[in-house]
Design an enzyme around this catalytic site. Sequence first.
Site, short mmCIF file in Angstrom:
data_model
loop_
_atom_site.label_atom_id
_atom_site.label_comp_id
_atom_site.label_asym_id
_atom_site.label_seq_id
_atom_site.Cartn_x
_atom_site.Cartn_y
_atom_site.Cartn_z
N ASP A 83 80.95 -28.50 -1.83
CA ASP A 83 82.42 -28.51 -1.77
C ASP A 83 83.21 -27.45 -2.91
OD1 ASP A 83 85.24 -29.75 -1.48
OD2 ASP A 83 84.68 -31.24 -3.04
N ASP A 105 85.49 -21.48 -0.74
CA ASP A 105 87.10 -21.64 -1.42
C ASP A 105 87.52 -20.28 -1.98
OD1 ASP A 105 89.24 -22.26 -2.51
OD2 ASP A 105 88.80 -23.87 -3.82
N GLU A 135 89.50 -22.46 3.69
CA GLU A 135 90.67 -23.14 3.02
C GLU A 135 91.76 -22.17 2.96
OE1 GLU A 135 89.89 -25.38 -0.50
OE2 GLU A 135 91.84 -25.10 -1.07
N HIS A 183 94.19 -33.16 -5.41
CA HIS A 183 92.85 -33.52 -5.98
C HIS A 183 93.21 -34.31 -7.01
CE1 HIS A 183 91.29 -29.71 -4.12
NE2 HIS A 183 90.43 -30.53 -3.59
N GLY A 184 92.50 -35.44 -7.14
CA GLY A 184 93.08 -36.49 -8.17
C GLY A 184 93.69 -37.51 -7.62
N HIS A 211 91.24 -32.53 2.19
CA HIS A 211 90.85 -32.61 0.80
C HIS A 211 91.73 -33.64 -0.10
CE1 HIS A 211 87.75 -29.23 0.31
NE2 HIS A 211 87.96 -29.05 1.34
N GLY A 212 91.24 -34.17 -1.23
CA GLY A 212 92.46 -34.58 -2.23
C GLY A 212 92.61 -36.10 -1.32
N ASN A 233 87.41 -35.85 2.38
CA ASN A 233 86.63 -35.90 1.28
C ASN A 233 87.10 -36.96 0.03
OD1 ASN A 233 85.38 -33.30 1.84
ND2 ASN A 233 86.37 -31.99 0.63
ZN LIG Z 1 88.85 -30.20 -2.43
#
Ligand SMILES: [Zn+2]
Length: 287
Positions: A83, A105, A135, A183-184, A211-212, A233
């Site tokens: 990742d 990335d 990405e 993210h988070g 993502h995220g 993810n």
């Molecule tokens: Zn990610």
Amino acid sequence: MLVHIKEIIQKAEEGGYAVGAFNTFNLETTQAILRTAEENKSPVIIQISEKTIKYASVKVIAEIMKSVAEVEAPNVPVAMHIDHGKSMENIKAVIENGFTSVHFDGSEFEYEENIVKTKEAAEYAHEKGCFVQGELGTIVGAKNINQNELEDLSELMTKPEEAQEFVERTEIDTFAPSVGAMHGMFKGGEKIDQERLKKIRESVKIPFVLHGASGVAKEDIKEAIQNGVRVVNIDTRLRKEFTFALRETLAQDIEEIDARKFLVPSIEAMQKAIKEKMDLFGSTNKA
Ligand SMILES: [Zn+2]
């Protein structure tokens, strides 16, 4: 059972569901992810970040993933993935250690440079028979955003007109767009721009990776799956489960010094969260 990620993604594409890509960083996290996959008869993607490579080394974490897959998940498809791979050195190292998918990335680069670098990574990985995820756009995280500025996110999101060119020129196999997930985990701020996702889907036919997704609402995730997301993810949520359970367990019995005992509730808390995600993504009973 270790398989090439393309088997997992092709089946998900045909079945119209998504598969969870869960981050591991040690033995216990790996056990939690792969045990849950086996119990739920779910295909699974197990992934590491560059931070984990720094923490454990590629070889050691890869061997843990492989052996736990063999011993604890013999009846379900398991694929290994990196990742947010940013260095070619790490991309090469994971491929050498049996990974069948890499996320290159290049999102911190300008558009043209991102294309050139991602294409380079894709050429290398394809030579080795490996899938590549690219990405485009910035998937923001706790580090680079102020919660009060959430409404300005659209500037950072993937532009549908650029997505098609990006995917064609880089020849990537899966695509991670920036469509509003972060993210988070944020308090009520994350909303997926489904219209943008649909627009990208019109010209980009390869599977999408979200993502995220740890802090995104269930209904929003389901709709994103309908709009072409095949991999979701999950990282932050698992770390939270692991750590919160650990804190509680240690507080309950301050005399306990056996990690083989006090880590068990953390594994179980993660398993509960993973099962919930597998059910939501629709991958349960698809192995
Ligand atoms: Zn990610």
